[in-house]
Scaffold this active site. Sequence first.
Site, PDB file in Angstrom:
ATOM      1  N   GLU A 162       0.869  -1.240   0.039  1.00  0.00           N
ATOM      2  CA  GLU A 162      -0.091  -0.223  -0.058  1.00  0.00           C
ATOM      3  C   GLU A 162       0.880   1.172  -0.021  1.00  0.00           C
ATOM      4  OE1 GLU A 162      -2.785  -0.507   3.134  1.00  0.00           O
ATOM      5  OE2 GLU A 162      -3.528  -2.221   2.512  1.00  0.00           O
ATOM      6  N   ASN A 204       2.087  -5.105  -3.143  1.00  0.00           N
ATOM      7  CA  ASN A 204       0.643  -5.468  -3.016  1.00  0.00           C
ATOM      8  C   ASN A 204      -0.082  -4.121  -2.512  1.00  0.00           C
ATOM      9  OD1 ASN A 204      -1.430  -7.350  -2.414  1.00  0.00           O
ATOM     10  ND2 ASN A 204      -1.107  -6.722  -0.219  1.00  0.00           N
ATOM     11  N   HIS A 241     -10.659  -5.691  -2.455  1.00  0.00           N
ATOM     12  CA  HIS A 241     -11.660  -5.642  -1.503  1.00  0.00           C
ATOM     13  C   HIS A 241     -12.688  -4.897  -2.135  1.00  0.00           C
ATOM     14  CE1 HIS A 241      -9.388  -6.997   1.757  1.00  0.00           C
ATOM     15  NE2 HIS A 241      -8.417  -5.998   1.454  1.00  0.00           N
ATOM     16  N   GLU A 270      -6.430 -10.450  -1.590  1.00  0.00           N
ATOM     17  CA  GLU A 270      -7.120 -10.412  -0.067  1.00  0.00           C
ATOM     18  C   GLU A 270      -8.708 -10.209  -0.676  1.00  0.00           C
ATOM     19  OE1 GLU A 270      -5.644  -6.881   1.950  1.00  0.00           O
ATOM     20  OE2 GLU A 270      -3.657  -7.563   1.570  1.00  0.00           O
ATOM     21  N   ASP A 272     -12.573  -9.992  -0.832  1.00  0.00           N
ATOM     22  CA  ASP A 272     -13.860 -10.021  -0.363  1.00  0.00           C
ATOM     23  C   ASP A 272     -14.671  -9.224  -1.156  1.00  0.00           C
ATOM     24  OD1 ASP A 272     -12.780  -7.675   0.715  1.00  0.00           O
ATOM     25  OD2 ASP A 272     -12.526  -8.544   2.647  1.00  0.00           O
TER      26      ASP A 272
HETATM   27  O1  9MR Z   1      -7.981  -8.043   8.142  1.00  0.00           O
HETATM   28  C1  9MR Z   1      -7.050  -7.156   8.815  1.00  0.00           C
HETATM   29  C2  9MR Z   1      -7.699  -6.616  10.293  1.00  0.00           C
HETATM   30  O2  9MR Z   1      -7.716  -7.674  11.012  1.00  0.00           O
HETATM   31  C3  9MR Z   1      -6.815  -5.661  10.885  1.00  0.00           C
HETATM   32  O3  9MR Z   1      -7.038  -5.197  11.931  1.00  0.00           O
HETATM   33  C4  9MR Z   1      -6.229  -4.663   9.818  1.00  0.00           C
HETATM   34  C5  9MR Z   1      -5.328  -3.460  10.381  1.00  0.00           C
HETATM   35  O4  9MR Z   1      -4.854  -2.764   9.604  1.00  0.00           O
HETATM   36  O5  9MR Z   1      -5.708  -5.008   8.793  1.00  0.00           O
HETATM   37  C6  9MR Z   1      -6.550  -6.126   7.861  1.00  0.00           C
HETATM   38  O6  9MR Z   1      -5.873  -6.551   6.945  1.00  0.00           O
HETATM   39  C7  9MR Z   1      -5.504  -5.576   5.979  1.00  0.00           C
HETATM   40  C8  9MR Z   1      -4.369  -5.990   5.157  1.00  0.00           C
HETATM   41  O7  9MR Z   1      -3.254  -6.317   6.028  1.00  0.00           O
HETATM   42  C9  9MR Z   1      -3.971  -4.925   4.250  1.00  0.00           C
HETATM   43  N1  9MR Z   1      -4.928  -4.754   3.221  1.00  0.00           N
HETATM   44  C10 9MR Z   1      -6.195  -4.360   3.917  1.00  0.00           C
HETATM   45  C11 9MR Z   1      -6.624  -5.521   4.801  1.00  0.00           C
HETATM   46  C12 9MR Z   1      -7.898  -5.076   5.276  1.00  0.00           C
HETATM   47  O8  9MR Z   1      -8.002  -3.810   6.148  1.00  0.00           O
END
Ligand code: 9MR
Length: 447
Positions: A162, A204, A241, A270, A272
Amino acid sequence: MTLTTKSVARVALVSTLVAAAAGAAVLVASPASGAASTLAAAAQQSGRYFGTAVAANKLSDSTYVGILNREFDMVTAENEMKMDATEPNQGQFSYGNADRIVNQARSQGKRVRGHALAWHSQQPGWMQRMEGSALRQAMLNHVTQVASYYRGKIYAWDVVNEAFADGSSGGRRDSNLQRTGNDWIEAAFRAARAADPGAKLCYNDYNTDNWSHAKTQGVYRMVQDFKSRGVPIDCVGFQAHFNSGNPVPSNYHTTLQNFANLGVDVQITELDIEGSGSSQAEQFKGVTQACLAVARCTGITVWGIRDSDSWRASGTPLLFDRNGNKKAAYNAVLDALNAGGTTTVPTTPTDPTTDPQNPESCTATYSEGEKWSDRFNGQVTVSGTDNWVVTVTVGSPQRIIATWNTSPTWETANVMTARPNGNGNTFGFTIQHGGNWNWPSISCRVA
Ligand code: 9MR
């Protein structure tokens, strides 16, 4: 198969012995045909994987683990490999929860995506307070330590996560890491390659799905630049997402194909999609078909198992409901995988020729050998070095019952470590499959 005369003889011998031991082994050919009944098996028909994010604290939930073991062959730690989890205090590394996930996955013959080595978010407090060259050094040390610790166990790392800004700029996101200099991303990739030459290295990001968006174009130009300058990048992860405000774009396939055309793998990392019923199912189907249509789209990972496991549970964005039942979206993905499984993609990572920093990289290529009713042969050819260590992991209930051209050692009953034994860079093995025809996962490193 390109076996030497010597190894052909050995294969024949092994086969004869096994046949005798098994009593009535029948020499028949092909693997199971027809529609596969799990996501992983369906994806494997075209050489792809189907993965999920896993949370360590759910590994004691039997419904969760049951679905995990049955349906998925790739695992991403949802939070446990992030910087705050793995280096909570500077120079003190903590791998307990990440190891729980990695060990569970590997003991079941699944591969692991590493997520994430460097990111502006989820930094430990000490790092959030750093800037400049001290931060650059700390970040590179983190990348080196974590990637070295997991060397040989990771299929692909999200090296940088990111780093691009949302909106119309197409440029980098401001962050303490970005302020250390624009070359921080390539520095992270070079450090990761040196630490684990066998892992694919990915950039990513999210909101990079629509080809016409500035952020997508910005990431594309960076990857193009990296490839032209020999920065070691192997893949681009599309988080994917989606929801009603950010639907699956109609040009999604174009985006994946254009990135793949730069000479990188693409992965959906990722996935969803918020929603329900047939409209949600249709969108999952579209994403699956887009990946299947791109030869270098090597696999899909969904960001959790049941809706209730999701980071946005209220949007019910996953393939299983809160009770672990398959949703319409599950059936849509499974059907799409079964329908589209014709493209074969290479199983192996890293093109060593693109990495001038690391002339001795290692590439291990798996190819299928003979198949019998109870067992099959596979062989691995290693290139890039004569000094290799290859890990071969088979899934339950498979067992490796014979090998040739290597003298193996065993990490566990289903994880074999192979090294050269003077018979060149191709070795082979026989897997007693017990009904599981999946290919083993292979990773390679320079000794
Ligand atoms: O799913 C993850 C969630 O449990 C955490 O609280 C969050 C914190 O930043 O991160 C989520 O996973 C993220 C991933 O690491 C990077 N892309 C976005 C995902 C969803 O927020």
